[in-house]
Write a protein that holds these residues in place. Structure first.
Motif: not given
Length: 276
Positions: A203, A154, A160, A150, A158, A267, A262, A259
């Motif tokens: 995710v 992110q 929440w 990641s 990425g 992510q 994201r 979101e």
């Protein structure tokens, strides 16, 4: 070397498969298939295999699988999972000191493991660099290294819930090599044909990810190492915020806004390169 264990993985291993989803499988299979050997004849190493949540879906898609995992609890679960399967071998060991001979794998995969190798004090991430050299060593010519990590953006945006524990996220970033650092390590180790793929729609926590009450559960939080880096005070504050938002009805809007970020960053990032 000893890996960095963020929590009691002997305990977490018992529920790990319920908290993490093996994402990016089409990406992994696509790049393995691009090597000179047919998938069904390939030998693939999973460095840091955990409880085998990537070994399981790859089983039957490739020839043989070898998982290496440092934590004894994770190894126990993975070995029990594949106890009667001669095509899957699970070994306790370190990704930086692979016991395998030179040039025996068609692919090496490493999923969300690199932040366990260095404490972040040394910006050069020496243990991460060692892993890249080891992966290069055990790969056959034409074989691929596929890393799922990641990026720093992110980590911040990425997930929440990352906004609930910003200081813990900052601590994680000290231990997580940036995407640019990883690219440099590919090059220094001798890999070529470097590629980057971001699976925006996937995710790590699967269907549980959007549970607005998720942070209130220790088992849910165990699905991501970042939570273990929060102090007791920071965790209490985060849980209070979750409780307050659930009570006043603002949680749905909070998650929706997070979101949107994201959707922009994703992510995780897959980084792939080939041994010439």
């Amino acid at each position: 070397m000893k890996t960095i264990e963020y929590e009691n993985y002997d305990s977490t291993s018992l529920s790990y498969n319920d908290t993490r989803t093996p994402i990016g499988l089409p990406i992994i299979l696509e790049h393995l298939a691009a090597t000179p050997i047919p998938l069904g004849e390939q030998a693939v190493l999973d460095a840091g295999c955990g409880t085998g949540n990537y070994l399981a879906p790859l089983h039957g898609q490739v020839g043989t699988l070898h998982g290496v995992e440092f934590n004894a609890g994770m190894v126990k679960v993975a070995r029990e999972r594949f106890a009667d399967d001669p095509e899957v071998k699970v070994e306790q060991g370190s990704a930086t000191e692979l016991s395998s001979a030179d040039g025996i794998y068609n692919g090496v995969i490493c999923n969300q493991v690199l932040h366990h190798l260095d404490v972040g004090v040394d910006a050069d991430f020496p243990n991460v660099a060692t892993f890249f050299r080891e992966a290069f060593r055990v790969l056959k010519p034409g074989g691929v290294l596929i890393i799922n990590s990641s990026g720093h953006d992110q980590h911040r945006d990425g997930f929440w819930w990352a906004a609930l524990i910003p200081k813990a996220i900052d601590r994680m970033l000290q231990r997580m090599p940036s995407i640019e650092v990883l690219k440099e390590n590919f090059q220094k180790a001798g890999f070529v044909d470097y590629e980057v793929v971001v699976p925006f729609d996937e995710v790590l926590q699967g269907e549980q990810y959007l549970d607005p009450k998720g942070p209130l559960s220790a088992a849910w939080r165990a699905g991501d190492s970042c939570w273990s880096l929060a102090t007791e005070e920071e965790l209490a504050k985060a849980l209070d915020e979750v409780g307050s938002r659930l009570e006043d009805g603002s949680m749905a809007t909070f998650i929706k806004d997070r979101e949107k970020l994201r959707a922009e960053f994703g992510q995780t990032t897959f980084l792939i390169a080939r041994k010439p």
